[in-house]
Structure formats: C-alpha cells, structure tokens
Motif scaffolding. Structure first.
Motif, short mmCIF file in Angstrom:
data_model
loop_
_atom_site.label_atom_id
_atom_site.label_comp_id
_atom_site.label_asym_id
_atom_site.label_seq_id
_atom_site.Cartn_x
_atom_site.Cartn_y
_atom_site.Cartn_z
N THR A 16 0.92 -1.31 -0.06
CA THR A 16 0.07 -0.09 0.13
C THR A 16 0.99 1.28 0.13
O THR A 16 1.91 1.40 0.63
CB THR A 16 -0.94 0.17 1.05
N GLY A 17 0.63 2.36 -0.78
CA GLY A 17 1.37 3.50 -0.80
C GLY A 17 2.38 3.55 -1.91
O GLY A 17 2.69 2.45 -2.35
N HIS A 18 2.64 4.81 -2.49
CA HIS A 18 3.64 4.84 -3.31
C HIS A 18 5.00 5.10 -2.76
O HIS A 18 4.83 5.85 -1.81
CB HIS A 18 3.33 6.02 -4.15
N LEU A 19 5.98 4.59 -3.36
CA LEU A 19 7.43 4.48 -2.81
C LEU A 19 8.25 5.27 -3.67
O LEU A 19 8.50 4.82 -4.89
CB LEU A 19 7.89 3.18 -2.36
N ALA A 20 8.84 6.38 -3.19
CA ALA A 20 9.39 7.09 -4.13
C ALA A 20 10.54 6.28 -4.61
O ALA A 20 11.30 5.26 -4.19
CB ALA A 20 10.27 8.23 -3.36
N SER A 21 11.27 6.70 -6.07
CA SER A 21 11.96 5.75 -6.68
C SER A 21 13.51 5.65 -5.88
O SER A 21 14.23 4.76 -5.99
CB SER A 21 12.48 6.36 -8.15
N ARG A 22 13.62 6.67 -4.64
CA ARG A 22 15.02 6.43 -4.26
C ARG A 22 15.09 5.38 -3.56
O ARG A 22 16.15 4.88 -3.03
CB ARG A 22 15.24 7.93 -3.59
N TRP A 23 13.99 4.72 -2.96
CA TRP A 23 14.22 3.52 -2.19
C TRP A 23 14.44 2.17 -3.06
O TRP A 23 14.96 1.23 -2.26
CB TRP A 23 12.67 3.18 -1.63
N ALA A 24 14.66 2.45 -4.25
CA ALA A 24 15.18 1.42 -4.94
C ALA A 24 16.52 0.91 -4.56
O ALA A 24 16.75 -0.24 -4.63
CB ALA A 24 15.19 1.82 -6.69
N ALA A 25 17.44 1.82 -4.23
CA ALA A 25 18.58 1.36 -3.66
C ALA A 25 18.53 0.82 -2.31
O ALA A 25 19.45 0.19 -1.95
CB ALA A 25 19.53 2.83 -3.55
N ALA A 26 17.40 1.15 -1.56
CA ALA A 26 17.51 0.30 -0.07
C ALA A 26 17.02 -1.11 -0.45
O ALA A 26 17.43 -1.69 0.60
CB ALA A 26 16.61 1.29 0.70
N PHE A 27 16.40 -1.20 -1.61
CA PHE A 27 15.77 -2.61 -1.78
C PHE A 27 16.55 -3.08 -3.01
O PHE A 27 16.15 -3.42 -4.05
CB PHE A 27 14.28 -2.63 -1.96
N GLU A 28 17.73 -3.62 -2.61
CA GLU A 28 18.85 -3.78 -3.67
C GLU A 28 18.19 -4.42 -4.81
O GLU A 28 17.56 -5.61 -4.73
CB GLU A 28 19.84 -4.83 -2.93
N GLY A 29 18.44 -4.08 -6.16
CA GLY A 29 17.92 -4.89 -7.24
C GLY A 29 16.68 -5.08 -7.41
O GLY A 29 16.10 -5.30 -8.61
N MET A 30 15.59 -4.27 -6.82
CA MET A 30 14.22 -4.53 -6.95
C MET A 30 13.69 -3.32 -7.80
O MET A 30 14.36 -2.11 -7.47
CB MET A 30 13.36 -4.48 -5.91
N THR A 31 12.94 -3.37 -8.70
CA THR A 31 12.39 -2.09 -9.34
C THR A 31 11.00 -1.77 -8.62
O THR A 31 10.30 -2.76 -8.15
CB THR A 31 11.94 -2.45 -10.78
N LEU A 32 10.77 -0.44 -8.65
CA LEU A 32 9.63 -0.21 -7.74
C LEU A 32 8.67 0.64 -8.98
O LEU A 32 8.98 1.66 -9.63
CB LEU A 32 9.92 0.97 -7.00
N ALA A 33 7.43 0.06 -8.98
CA ALA A 33 6.36 0.55 -10.07
C ALA A 33 5.10 0.83 -9.23
O ALA A 33 4.36 0.09 -8.99
CB ALA A 33 6.15 -0.62 -10.97
N PRO A 34 4.84 2.15 -9.17
CA PRO A 34 3.75 2.96 -8.81
C PRO A 34 2.63 2.61 -9.63
O PRO A 34 2.55 2.81 -10.92
CB PRO A 34 3.97 4.36 -8.47
N HIS A 35 1.57 2.01 -9.14
CA HIS A 35 0.35 2.11 -9.70
C HIS A 35 -0.88 3.21 -9.40
O HIS A 35 -0.82 3.69 -8.29
CB HIS A 35 -0.40 0.79 -9.48
N ALA A 36 -1.75 3.34 -10.39
CA ALA A 36 -2.66 4.41 -10.03
C ALA A 36 -3.61 4.03 -9.01
O ALA A 36 -4.19 4.98 -8.36
CB ALA A 36 -3.65 4.52 -11.10
N ASP A 37 -3.72 2.73 -8.43
CA ASP A 37 -4.89 2.45 -7.11
C ASP A 37 -3.90 2.89 -6.10
O ASP A 37 -4.56 2.43 -4.87
CB ASP A 37 -5.17 1.13 -7.42
N GLY A 38 -2.88 3.51 -6.06
CA GLY A 38 -2.25 3.90 -4.72
C GLY A 38 -1.35 2.80 -4.22
O GLY A 38 -0.99 3.05 -3.04
N THR A 39 -0.98 1.53 -4.96
CA THR A 39 -0.15 0.69 -4.34
C THR A 39 1.09 0.86 -5.18
O THR A 39 1.27 1.47 -6.14
CB THR A 39 -0.76 -0.65 -4.75
N THR A 40 1.89 0.06 -4.64
CA THR A 40 3.52 -0.18 -5.43
C THR A 40 3.71 -1.49 -5.68
O THR A 40 3.51 -2.10 -4.65
CB THR A 40 4.48 0.81 -4.55
#
Lengths: 78, 905
Positions: A16-40
């Motif tokens: 739940t929630g949108h996670l800014a792309s800067r967090w990608a570094a904190a979750f090594e190797g994962m890509t973050l894709a925000p969705h319109a329904d307010g989820t990531t």
C-alpha cells in the motif's frame, strides 16, 4: 520443471502506498512501480527464501502494509 | 567480554517530554501486570516503548521492582542474552543472580541449570519483579527462545514479563492465551484514537488545528503515531497548515517518506548532512559522531536534535548515548544510499576505527563488514578469536564465518584454523579436513617444514598464534581422527601436536594431551592414557581452566581404579577437591569428585561413607556437576542400593542412568546396560540377561578388547549362572575368562584381573576342580588385599564364601580373608545369589527363607519381621511353591542345594 524451492525466482510484492524511486537503492535490485490504485509493486529476482523473508521484514519495519506476494514466470511479467 | 556490557541497554528509557497520557492502555496494563506475560506487538512507530517505559516509571509502580532490557541483534548469542538479562534484573534487585550469573558466564554450565537457579532465587523475593524486554523481534536464536519458553513454563508468581516486539515472538503464546495467562496489546489498540490525536497535536504540540484538519491527519495516518509526529514536525511554523494537510491527505505516497522529506528539506545543510552521515550508527554518542562526520560538536548537535524532537531517543540520563527512532533511521539511510552511496563505506570505516579504539571489537567488526571491508573485519576477528572461543560466543562466530568470503579466509591461516576450532567445538566436522589441507598447502614449505615466520603470501594479524599453528593443525587432525573412530590416527596426531606446541600455548598442550589420552584409553593403554591426561591437567592448570581440570580428573580416577589403585584414585579425587576449594563458589566438577569417592568407598565396603559422598554430590546439585555426573551418580547409587539389598530400587536407578546418559566424549567402558544385566543375573533373571548378551552380540569366542571387557566379564557371569541352572558346559566360560585374564594382565588392568580371577575360581569350583579354583582365588586375594577390595568378593555370593573358607585354612595370616568371609556371609545373602528358579524368590521371600533355615518358629519369624503370622504363612506357601516343595525341611534343604541360603556348615 519449475523450481519450487523458491530459489532465484522473480517475485512481485504489492504494498500500500507509493514509494519514491530513491528507495530502489535500499531494496537492492528491486524495481519499484507505482500504480494508479495507490499501491506499489516491487519486483525482481530474489535469491532464496531467506532473502525473501528479510525483504518482507524490512517492509514490515517500515510500516508498509503488504497486500500480496507472488512469483511470476519470466514471460508474464507485469 | 569482547566489548563491555552497555548499561544503557538495561536502564529504563528516559521519560519522553510531551507524551500524552493514555489512560485506556495503562488501565489494561495495570490489570495485565498481575498475570505472567504481556506482549506488546506492533510495527515500528506505534509508541510501544514510550507507553511501557512511561507506565513503568517508578512512581507508577510502587512496591514493584522494574527491570528493563533493550535487545539488539547481538543478543542472539545465548551467553550474552542471559548475561544481560540477569544484569538487568540485578539493576532492579541487586541481591538477585548471585548464584545464577556465574553459571551463565561459565562455558561448561547448561542454560537449564542456570535458569533454574535464577528462577529459584526469584521465587524467594518478598516483592514483585517486572521484566520488560524491548525489541524482542531481533531475537532469532532458537536457543534463546527455548530458554524463554523454559522461563514461561517455570515462572515464579513474583515475575511478570513484558515483551515489546514488532513481530509475534516464537514462544508458545497460543497455550498461554488459551489458559488466559496472556495479555496482548496490538497495533489496533496502540494507534491513536481521534481524541488522542487531537490531544497530541493541539495540546502537546500546540498546533491549534481545526477539528477537520485533525480528522484528516488522523484518517491519513490511521493513528500511526510516528506518522503523526512527523506530520506535527512538518506543520511547525507553517502558515498554510490546512493546504498542506489537504495536499498530503490526497497523496498516495508512503506517508513516512513524504513527511520525513518535508522535515529534512527544512533542516539547514549541516544538520541534514549530520543526520544522513550518522544514520549508519546503531547508537550515537558525541565523539563517535565526530569521528564519523569528520566534524566537531557532535555532542551539541545531538542535544539540539533531541530538543527539536528529531526522533532522537536518549539512552541514558546523562545524555551520553542516543539512537534514532528505527523508522526515521530507515528513512535517513534510504536518503543516504540514494544521494551519496560512495560515502557509505568510508563512514563505516570511521565508525569501525572509533569502536576499535574504544575497545568494542564486536561493533568494530560489524561496521567493517557493513562497509564491505572484509579484510579489516578478518584482522579484527583474528585478534578477537581467542577471547571469542573462550567465551563460547558460537552464534557470533557462525555469523562471522558466513560473512567472510572463502577466498579471504584461505589466505589467513591463523583465522582459518581458529574457525576450524569453532567448527570442532560444535561437532561440525564435514569441512574441517579440507580447511586444514588448505592451511597446510598455503603455509608449509615444499620440504614439509613450517616456516618460522609467516611466508609473504599469507596474512597473519595475530603473530603469537602463528607459532601455535602447526600444533593446532595436528590437534584438529587428531580430533577429526577421533570423530571418525580412528584411534591410532588420533594418538599419532595428538602426539605430534604435543611435540609441536610452543611453551606459551598451554591450552594446545592440554587439548592434545586430552585427545591422546582419550584414544589411548579407548585402546586399553592405561599407562599411556594416564601420562597423556596428566599432560593435559598440567596445561589446563597453568591456563587457569580449573573446571576442565576436574573433567580430566574424572578420567584419571577411572584409569587408576581400572589399574587396581583404589588408594591412588582416592587421593586423586581428594587432591582435586582441595585444589578447587579456593573459590567462593563450588567449582563445576566437585559433584563428580564426590561420586568418584563414593565409588571407591563402595568398593571397600564402606557403605555409610559412600552414601554420604553421594548425598553431598546431590546437594551440590546439577549445576556443580559436569555432563557425565547425572548418569554416574545414578550408577554408583544403584550399586549402593544393590549392596544394601534393594535390587528393585537399583534397577530403577539404572534405568534412569540410561535415560540421562551423557558420555561427554569419553569411551563407554562400563555400559549401564551391562551393569543392569549383572543385577538380572544376581536375581536369577537369566532370560533377560541372555537377551541383553544377544543384543550386544557377545560371544564367549570373542577376542578380548578393552572397550568390551566389562561386557565380557558380565557375559562370563551369565555363562556361569546358566551352567548352574541347567548344567550346561562350563568350558566356554572358562575359555573366555582365560583370555580375559591374559588381556587384563597384559594391559595392567588389575581390577579387571581380580574380577576375572574370582569368576574363574567360581567356575572351576563348580566344575569340580577345587585346587585350581583355590589357586585362582589366592591370586585374586593377593592382588586385592593391598588396596582393600571387598565388594568384588561379596557380590559373588555363597560359592565364593565357601571357597574363601577353604582358602583360610591354607593361609597363615588370614586377617583379610576373614574380613572378606564376614562381609560375604552377612551381606551377600539378602541380595540373593543367582537363583536357578523358574520364578525367582522376592527379596522378602528370601528373607523368610533364611529365617526358616534357623530355629525360629512361625510366630517368632512374624515378630522378627514385624508382620502378621498370616503374612508369614502367605510367604511360606509361595516359597514352597516356587521351590517345588511341601515342607519347611524340604524347602530349606532345596534352598541350600540351590545356594539360595548359606549351607548349615
């Protein structure tokens, strides 16, 4: 045959929630894709179950509600 | 300790200013605290720590002592966890833990025994004790969970536990819940209600928000306290409050991120840099921050941050140590990682240097690893290794081994061998041979010699230990050989290790000595074993390992007793007791020495003395016994019970001994099952004994070997008893005894020799060779007299008594033989010798039968036994039936034939 020991599989974790792309570094190797329904959706290869649990725990520590966790075949990536 | 105990961990957190009262929760806690366990389980930022620590404040809890412990990752090491836990309790109740604390610190003590001691102490407290464990979710060690489960299962009514955790602990919560013994506070109860949110935002933070704004904030944060705090910080000094709230309420962004971003963007650059740089630290203090940031005035910065409510939690009243709120630290780290990833390894390096300079090696290693500087981590580990091994910090060591790449360890022979030591200590042998091969290939010269100084291509941080390397490699090869059952290899490598060990490494001598001793002992080379163990005792003594000295002493005593040196064994035990009597607390192993003494006294037929030693050993308790003591105490007690004529009690003790058996790596030279078979033979239950012999695959044709000697002597007894019952051939027994005699004589095992001679005498006597029987007995008596053996003779029953009487007639000074005869006739009979009966007589029936053999009439016998005449008649009837007779005279006659009661001569 598909490996069901959960090692080196591609996972999708929806939170739940949108996670800014800067967090990608904190979750090594994962890509973050925000969705319109307010989820990531976090997606990427996870080497084994222990790494998966560590990631889930880290999301929990941040207070990010986890909506779903699933493995995906290489060809049905979203 | 590798690194000091941090007092901030066991101090109740500093009361936070501005915390709002939470009556609805504290009411629940007031009720909960009467029960055994309260679990506060919710994600970070739900005000768990603040709620519990404010409620536990001294004023709130009159008459109750409060202990607090903030856990961290390292407390997964059970030794460290329990040491901290007891220390936290002592901060609340200083007199607590005097008995338990040394046990937790002792490498050899079992956690169960130490916990039992602790709980017993709590049980005597005149007041209640609350123990709160914060951040319990960091605990993943199943050993710690098992210990906590033990505490919950044996919890004294005075003790109340509060576990504060982000995830539910791996403890049997369902059971406690079902029993109504668990109170839970979870996220849903902890989150702020609208009223609490309004109270916090408008009263504590003085933001003067409208009802709508409060409702919007409360709705968007869902009462998550950390988010509300961040929101309050972002709102401070803002003029466009409602617009900000509306913007934020309509946004899907991760709330903490959104708000933290707001807060951070409003900080001056130096504050923002400070926050990001120091986010890598688990704990912060001024000088450490200065070292990491490369700037000054870290202390002033920390004070200012706390004042500005920037999620800095003070860990002590003096404001020396702080930590960031977990959630805030995560956000800061994410920013650092995103903005300055290249700086991170240097920040860790600086932190690592600072901790090293401040004697906290474990933190120095953690930061070296976190910064990716594995070489530095390896250096630090190598130097810390001796202390880590001594303190048995196995959990940390296992983590270290996982953390370092194999390639790196391969260039570091001293560290590699230290890891091998840790693996051997944990009985994980599978990779050891390969690791040792690698070390040898790396270090040894082409001609096979060990270079005096480390060759250029290897890395050695601990030069002193490099000199011990050859000895250690040989020692672990010996351990490996022993684990695979290769006794000759063990002895060869252990001797090599002894010759290679440098004088400044007494522990290597001790370990190699013990390995050589163990292997020599297993092969029956008692003299070699004795010499090797003595070497080990010397090494251990000079290294100050006093409990381990007692461990070796058990073996030395066993060896002396097998060599037939009862007096020397007695001195060994007594000297060890004297040498260990200096400390305030009894040393672990003193209980074992008492059991050793009891065994010798029993052999000399001093039953009262043996009983006393066993009682002392029992009073000393499990905590003062080494691992073998639990079963050894029961075996000697069983032999004492048997000597007293209580065979049922003796058998029950042997069953228990088998259940609690722990050989502690010693060869099992006198298996409990064989001792039990001896008692069965004694009782005439030959079928059971026969089954045992079959299960153990014992045959009279076996060639003797020391590890089976006790079993073979038991088999010889069985063969003799079977011969008596059904007249089967006695030659098999005689042949076996002959070979056992020779082997025991060759190996210098005088106790075995005496026993074999006695059995030979009995077998020869039954077979009708009286002169040969007397010759064997004479040899046995000659060997036994100087050491005062009695039990060996009395246990053999009336055939031997008759033989001894015959021997007496041949002897000029029969003092010792007279003593043996007296002991044999007064004690052996009630035990009952081998009964060749289908249905053996009970102990009571044997007693009645013995009296029937005398002059007493029925009523007198009844009076003598303090039973009714009817009872005597019942026994008599049963005796007649079992003996197949119909009269008293016939029964007595038959019983004498069968050796059940002494002959009339």
């Amino acid at each position: 045959m598909r490996d069901h020991t959960g090692s080196n599989e591609r996972y999708e974790i929806r939170i739940t929630g949108h996670l800014a792309s800067r967090w990608a570094a904190a979750f090594e190797g994962m890509t973050l894709a925000p969705h319109a329904d307010g989820t990531t959706v976090l997606s990427g290869l996870i080497i084994d179950q222990s790494a998966l649990h560590a990631l889930l725990r880290r999301l929990g520590d941040l207070g990010l509600p986890i909506l779903s966790v699933r493995t995906v075949e290489e060809d049905d990536r979203t | 300790m590798v690194g000091p105990l941090l007092s901030s961990k066991y101090r109740l957190p500093v009361r936070r200013a501005g915390a709002i009262p939470r009556q609805r929760l504290t009411d629940r806690l007031d009720a909960a605290i009467r029960g055994p366990l309260t679990v506060v389980s919710a994600p970070a930022g739900f005000g768990k720590t603040t709620l519990i620590s404010n409620w536990l404040g001294p004023a709130a809890r009159k008459g109750t002592r409060v202990a607090w412990l903030s856990l961290d990752q390292r407390d997964n090491d059970p030794a460290l966890f329990w040491t901290y836990l007891v220390t936290a309790m002592r901060a609340a109740v200083p007199e607590l833990g005097d008995a338990a604390l040394p046990l937790f610190a002792s490498p050899a003590a079992s956690t169960g025994a130490a916990l039992a001691a602790l709980l017993n102490e709590i049980e005597t407290l005149p007041h209640d004790l609350v123990l709160a464990l914060d951040d319990y979710h960091v605990i993943e060690s199943s050993e710690v969970h098992a210990g906590m489960t033990f505490v919950l299962e044996h919890q004294p009514p005075q003790l109340h536990l509060i576990l504060i955790t982000r995830v539910d602990p791996a403890l049997p919560l369902a059971q406690l819940r079902a029993r109504g013994q668990l109170v839970e506070l979870r996220a849903n109860q902890l989150r702020f209600t609208s009223e609490e949110a309004a109270n916090y935002l408008n009263d504590s933070m003085d933001l003067r928000l409208s009802d709508d704004d409060v409702a919007a904030l409360e709705g968007r944060t869902e009462g998550w306290i950390a988010a509300l705090q961040l929101a309050a910080l972002s709102l401070r000094g803002r003029t466009d409050v409602s617009a900000f709230i509306a913007g934020f309420a309509g946004d899907d962004q991760y709330i903490v991120d959104y708000l933290a971003e707001e807060v951070l963007s409003r900080q001056p650059a130096d504050v923002r840099d400070f926050l990001l740089d120091t986010s890598i630290l688990e704990r912060l203090t001024g000088p450490l921050c200065d070292a990491v940031t490369g700037r000054r005035a870290g202390k002033a910065m920390l004070v200012a941050l706390e004042r500005a409510n920037l999620f800095l939690v003070p860990l002590d009243d003096q404001r020396r140590w702080y930590r960031y709120h977990h959630l805030f630290a995560d956000v800061l780290q994410a920013h650092l990682l995103d903005e300055r990833p290249y700086a991170i390894s240097q920040l860790h390096r600086r932190a690592s240097d600072w901790f090293e300079a401040n004697d906290d090696t474990l933190s120095a290693i953690s930061h070296a690893l976190a910064g990716g500087d594995t070489g530095r981590a390896a250096d630090l580990m190598e130097l810390a290794m001796p202390r880590m091994r001594r303190e048995r910090r196995e959990a940390d060591l296992a983590r270290w081994m996982r953390a370092l790449p194999d390639d790196l360890v391969r260039t570091r022979p001293v560290l590699a061998v230290a890891f091998v030591g840790a693996l051997a200590q944990g009985a994980k042998f599978d990779t050891i041979a390969e690791r040792l091969d690698q070390v040898e290939a790396l270090v040894r010269s082409a001609d096979g010699t060990w270079p005096e100084h480390p060759p250029a291509h290897v890395v050695v941080a601990d030069q002193a230990h490099y000199r011990s390397l050859p000895a250690h490699v040989a020692m672990y090869r010996a351990a490996l050989a022993l684990a695979s059952g290769d006794l000759d290899g063990t002895i060869a490598y252990a001797r090599q290790a002894l010759s290679l060990a440098p004088p400044e490494d007494p522990l290597a001598r001790a370990a190699a000595g013990a390995l050589a001793g163990l292997a020599s002992w297993s092969t029956g080379d008692l003299a070699g074993a004795y010499a090797a163990y003595t070497e080990s005792v010397v090494g251990l003594t000079s290294a100050g390992f006093r409990a381990d000295v007692l461990g070796c002493t058990i073996t030395l005593g066993d060896i002396q007793r097998t060599q037939g040196q009862l007096g020397a064994a007695m001195r060994t035990y007594r000297q060890a007791l004297e040498a260990s009597a200096h400390g305030a607390e009894p040393l672990r192993g003193t209980a074992d020495m008492q059991v050793g003494l009891a065994g010798v006294l029993l052999e000399r037929d001093d039953l009262a003395g043996a009983r006393e030693c066993l009682a002392i050993s029992q009073q000393l308790g499990e905590a003062n016994g080494l691992p073998q003591n639990a079963y050894r105490w029961r075996v000697v007690s069983a032999r004492l019970r048997a000597a007293e004529g209580h065979l049922d009690g003796a058998l029950a003790l042997l069953d228990e001994a088998e259940r609690v058996y722990d050989g502690d790596f010693s060869p099992d030279v006198a298996p409990v099952a064989a001792t039990r078979a001896r008692l069965w033979i004694h009782r005439g239950e030959l079928g059971l004994a026969h089954q045992w012999a079959q299960q153990r695959q014992l045959s009279p044709d076996d060639s003797p070997c020391y590890l089976r000697e006790y079993e073979h002597l038991t088999l010889a007894r069985l063969l003799i008893a079977e011969y008596r019952r059904n007249g089967r051939d006695v030659d098999a027994a005689l042949g076996l005894l002959h070979r056992l005699l020779d082997a025991a004589a060759d190996g210098g095992r005088v106790a075995s020799l005496i026993e074999a001679l006695l059995l030979q005498a009995i077998a020869l006597s039954i077979a009708g060779s009286a002169p040969a029987a007397l010759a064997s007995l004479h040899r046995a008596v000659t060997l036994a007299e100087p050491e005062g053996y009695v039990r060996l003779f009395t246990d053999e029953g009336s055939t031997l008594a008759a033989l001894l009487k015959a021997l007496r007639r041949q002897q000029s000074a029969p003092g010792y033989v007279n003593r043996l005869i007296a002991a044999t006739t007064t004690i052996a009979i009630p035990i009952g010798s081998a009964q060749p009966l289908v249905e053996p007589l009970s102990e009571r029936e044997l007693e009645v039968l013995r009296l029937l053999g005398g002059d007493l009439g029925g009523p007198e016998i009844a009076r003598h036994l303090s039973v009714s005449l009817n009872t005597v008649r019942t026994h008599t009837k049963s005796i007649y039936a079992k003996l197949g007779t119909t009269s008293r005279r016939a029964a007595v006659h038959r019983a004498r034939e069968l050796d059940l009661i002494p002959g009339s001569g």
